[in-house]
Design an enzyme around this catalytic site. Sequence first.
Site, PDB file in Angstrom:
ATOM      1  N   TYR A 103     -17.975  -1.067  15.523  1.00 22.92           N
ATOM      2  CA  TYR A 103     -17.838  -2.706  14.388  1.00 22.92           C
ATOM      3  C   TYR A 103     -19.363  -3.566  15.024  1.00 22.92           C
ATOM      4  O   TYR A 103     -18.953  -4.051  15.985  1.00 22.92           O
ATOM      5  CB  TYR A 103     -16.137  -3.458  14.437  1.00 22.92           C
ATOM      6  N   PRO A 132     -10.930  -2.488   4.280  1.00 20.93           N
ATOM      7  CA  PRO A 132     -10.691  -2.107   5.531  1.00 20.93           C
ATOM      8  C   PRO A 132     -11.191  -2.747   6.929  1.00 20.93           C
ATOM      9  O   PRO A 132     -10.402  -1.383   7.519  1.00 20.93           O
ATOM     10  CB  PRO A 132     -11.528  -0.745   4.772  1.00 20.93           C
TER      11      PRO A 132
HETATM   12  P1  RFL Z   1      -1.425   5.392  -2.211  1.00 21.69           P
HETATM   13  O1  RFL Z   1      -1.659   6.380  -1.642  1.00 21.69           O
HETATM   14  O2  RFL Z   1      -2.506   4.155  -3.266  1.00 21.69           O
HETATM   15  O3  RFL Z   1      -0.741   6.149  -2.838  1.00 21.69           O
HETATM   16  C1  RFL Z   1      -0.072   5.518  -4.477  1.00 21.69           C
HETATM   17  C2  RFL Z   1       0.370   6.659  -5.382  1.00 21.69           C
HETATM   18  O4  RFL Z   1       1.502   6.646  -6.129  1.00 21.69           O
HETATM   19  C3  RFL Z   1       0.340   7.244  -7.024  1.00 21.69           C
HETATM   20  N1  RFL Z   1       0.131   6.475  -9.266  1.00 21.69           N
HETATM   21  C4  RFL Z   1       1.173   6.978  -9.850  1.00 21.69           C
HETATM   22  N2  RFL Z   1       2.727   7.671  -9.203  1.00 21.69           N
HETATM   23  C5  RFL Z   1       3.301   7.399 -11.083  1.00 21.69           C
HETATM   24  N3  RFL Z   1       3.224   6.764 -12.084  1.00 21.69           N
HETATM   25  C6  RFL Z   1       1.563   6.206 -12.126  1.00 21.69           C
HETATM   26  N4  RFL Z   1       2.013   5.321 -13.097  1.00 21.69           N
HETATM   27  C7  RFL Z   1       1.151   6.290 -10.606  1.00 21.69           C
HETATM   28  N5  RFL Z   1      -0.416   5.161 -10.305  1.00 21.69           N
HETATM   29  C8  RFL Z   1      -0.002   5.780  -9.455  1.00 21.69           C
HETATM   30  C9  RFL Z   1      -0.896   7.914  -6.936  1.00 21.69           C
HETATM   31  O5  RFL Z   1      -1.104   8.538  -7.635  1.00 21.69           O
HETATM   32  C10 RFL Z   1      -0.359   7.534  -5.030  1.00 21.69           C
HETATM   33  O6  RFL Z   1      -0.446   8.619  -5.227  1.00 21.69           O
HETATM   34  O7  RFL Z   1      -1.113   3.233  -2.014  1.00 21.69           O
HETATM   35  P2  RFL Z   1       0.127   3.440  -0.801  1.00 21.69           P
HETATM   36  O8  RFL Z   1       1.324   4.441  -0.823  1.00 21.69           O
HETATM   37  O9  RFL Z   1       0.700   2.021  -0.993  1.00 21.69           O
HETATM   38  O10 RFL Z   1      -0.273   3.632   0.567  1.00 21.69           O
HETATM   39  C11 RFL Z   1      -1.322   2.402   1.027  1.00 21.69           C
HETATM   40  C12 RFL Z   1      -2.586   3.494   1.735  1.00 21.69           C
HETATM   41  O11 RFL Z   1      -3.437   4.566   1.055  1.00 21.69           O
HETATM   42  C13 RFL Z   1      -4.346   1.865   1.789  1.00 21.69           C
HETATM   43  O12 RFL Z   1      -3.321   0.690   2.206  1.00 21.69           O
HETATM   44  C14 RFL Z   1      -5.166   2.675   3.130  1.00 21.69           C
HETATM   45  O13 RFL Z   1      -5.609   3.978   2.516  1.00 21.69           O
HETATM   46  C15 RFL Z   1      -6.248   1.510   3.265  1.00 21.69           C
HETATM   47  N6  RFL Z   1      -7.269   1.782   3.972  1.00 21.69           N
HETATM   48  C16 RFL Z   1      -6.684   1.680   5.593  1.00 21.69           C
HETATM   49  N7  RFL Z   1      -5.546   1.469   6.140  1.00 21.69           N
HETATM   50  C17 RFL Z   1      -4.939   1.490   6.601  1.00 21.69           C
HETATM   51  O14 RFL Z   1      -4.080   0.899   7.967  1.00 21.69           O
HETATM   52  N8  RFL Z   1      -6.382   1.709   8.148  1.00 21.69           N
HETATM   53  C18 RFL Z   1      -7.374   1.852   7.866  1.00 21.69           C
HETATM   54  O15 RFL Z   1      -8.222   2.217   8.858  1.00 21.69           O
HETATM   55  C19 RFL Z   1      -7.684   2.362   5.997  1.00 21.69           C
HETATM   56  N9  RFL Z   1      -8.655   2.047   6.124  1.00 21.69           N
HETATM   57  C20 RFL Z   1      -8.086   1.983   4.059  1.00 21.69           C
HETATM   58  C21 RFL Z   1      -8.815   2.973   5.106  1.00 21.69           C
HETATM   59  C22 RFL Z   1      -8.662   2.354   2.389  1.00 21.69           C
HETATM   60  C23 RFL Z   1     -10.167   3.025   2.257  1.00 21.69           C
HETATM   61  N10 RFL Z   1     -10.389   2.940   0.733  1.00 21.69           N
HETATM   62  C24 RFL Z   1     -10.851   3.818  -0.100  1.00 21.69           C
HETATM   63  C25 RFL Z   1      -9.386   1.912  -0.255  1.00 21.69           C
HETATM   64  C26 RFL Z   1     -10.376   3.454   4.577  1.00 21.69           C
HETATM   65  C27 RFL Z   1     -10.737   2.985   3.222  1.00 21.69           C
HETATM   66  C28 RFL Z   1     -12.490   3.509   2.510  1.00 21.69           C
HETATM   67  C1  PHB Z   2     -11.300   4.916   9.158  1.00 15.20           C
HETATM   68  O1  PHB Z   2     -11.149   5.539  10.239  1.00 15.20           O
HETATM   69  O2  PHB Z   2     -10.912   5.101   7.687  1.00 15.20           O
HETATM   70  C2  PHB Z   2     -11.335   3.436   9.330  1.00 15.20           C
HETATM   71  C3  PHB Z   2     -10.677   2.679  10.692  1.00 15.20           C
HETATM   72  C4  PHB Z   2     -10.693   1.694  11.021  1.00 15.20           C
HETATM   73  C5  PHB Z   2     -10.809   0.770   9.586  1.00 15.20           C
HETATM   74  C6  PHB Z   2     -11.466   0.816   9.215  1.00 15.20           C
HETATM   75  C7  PHB Z   2     -10.899   2.804   8.448  1.00 15.20           C
HETATM   76  O3  PHB Z   2     -11.068  -0.935  10.080  1.00 15.20           O
END
Ligand code: RFL
Ligand code: PHB
Length: 390
Positions: free
Chosen positions: A201, A293
């Site tokens: 980081y 994130p």
């Molecule tokens: P999701 O994964 O967004 O899934 C929601 C699902 O609902 C569907 N949906 C619908 N279905 C029916 N009717 C509707 N009207 C609907 N509207 C939406 C969608 O198509 C989808 O399939 O939410 P969920 O399950 O709560 O999961 C949350 C996680 O995806 C999210 O918090 C993480 O990705 C965040 N995040 C990270 N979290 C970590 O714990 N560790 C990490 O290292 C981390 N890195 C990240 C991240 C998120 C990122 N982005 C892109 C926001 C890195 C990034 C870059």
């Molecule tokens: C990732 O690998 O996508 C990642 C890891 C750590 C973070 C956010 C994203 O804090």
Amino acid sequence: MRTQVVIIGSGPAGLLLGQLLHTYGVDNIIVERKDRDYILGRIRAGVLEQGTVRLLEDVGAAARLHREGLIHDGIELLFDGVRHRIDMKEATGGKTVTVYGQTEVTHDLMDARVAAGRQTIYNADQVTPLDFDGPSPRVTYVKDGVTHEIACDYIAGCDGFHGVSRQSVPAAALKEFERVYPFGWLGVLSETPPVSPELIYARHARGFALCSMRSLTRSRYYVQCSLEDHVDNWSDDQFWDELRRRLDPEAAEALVTGPSIEKSIAPLRSFVAEPMRFGRLFLAGDAAHIVPPTGAKGLNLAASDVHYLAEALREAYTDKSSAGVDAYSARALARVWKAERFSWWMTSMLHRFDDTDEFSSRIQIAELNYLVSSRAATTSLSENYVGLPY
Ligand code: RFL
Ligand code: PHB
């Protein structure tokens, strides 16, 4: 159609909830707007807390994770051109995190669901949760031009930040808390070995950078970018050059570059909606809250929400007690706000804020210096990063 619990959304929250309910013998159907391949094409989180891993074990979806996931004992903080290792395992009495992509978690949970014979309805349009303020909720959706209805006892809104569940709650019943940050993350996935065995980081005058990975041959890198920026403005070479500039000389030299296999910009936001339950509708995961994130908490919070929710529903069905259902929102929110604080703090300490004066910038450096030199501060960072107890 009728089932006990309709789950809206087939992301990690919905899929994990479906499997936990399945192990408790609670009937459930998932209704999802997209198709399986679209969901598996989203590149997101990469760091799993031990609690998340344990839940995946509980539902029998952790075999591949244990084969392929990478156990990390620490992270590195880079500032003023020098890397400092934080030994989280040592600071927390043995706790670690597992690096395993959200895509893989989702894949494994989808496979487990198929093996369990539980139904997922993909490509469902106009999904609508109805009558959840009374005893007989239902969910309607349109598939192939035909409207369908599922009657149920409870609805779980696991449909992410832009989903329909939270939007179906009357505005007056909801209080929202939000902070939008004035920058985003430009992320690149590449088939190249990670620059370093642990995550880096980096705080740099040009902006934050993060070196992460998916495996020993696949890397995930991020650089802080402007909100007005667009991926098309960034060639692969420009991305690698910018990343190198924000690393220490040794890492910049060691960085192996290659063609990007995914490139995207994500805005950063902190958001909480309270409460997380309205009658027989529950919100879980990104549907209820968003963290930037920087703390790697989003997916892990989705998992802890779902743990509390599955326990509540188990109590409702097997013990005929509504205590867990009534306590769900307060229980989940207590953990959510701690993760919100941690993610906001990591973000504030490591990013470049354009309106920042020299004073704030010196404070960031002082905070980082304190963090790497004080055992108390290292322990605080570590226990939050590996995950607070459920
Ligand atoms: P999701 O994964 O967004 O899934 C929601 C699902 O609902 C569907 N949906 C619908 N279905 C029916 N009717 C509707 N009207 C609907 N509207 C939406 C969608 O198509 C989808 O399939 O939410 P969920 O399950 O709560 O999961 C949350 C996680 O995806 C999210 O918090 C993480 O990705 C965040 N995040 C990270 N979290 C970590 O714990 N560790 C990490 O290292 C981390 N890195 C990240 C991240 C998120 C990122 N982005 C892109 C926001 C890195 C990034 C870059
Ligand atoms: C990732 O690998 O996508 C990642 C890891 C750590 C973070 C956010 C994203 O804090």
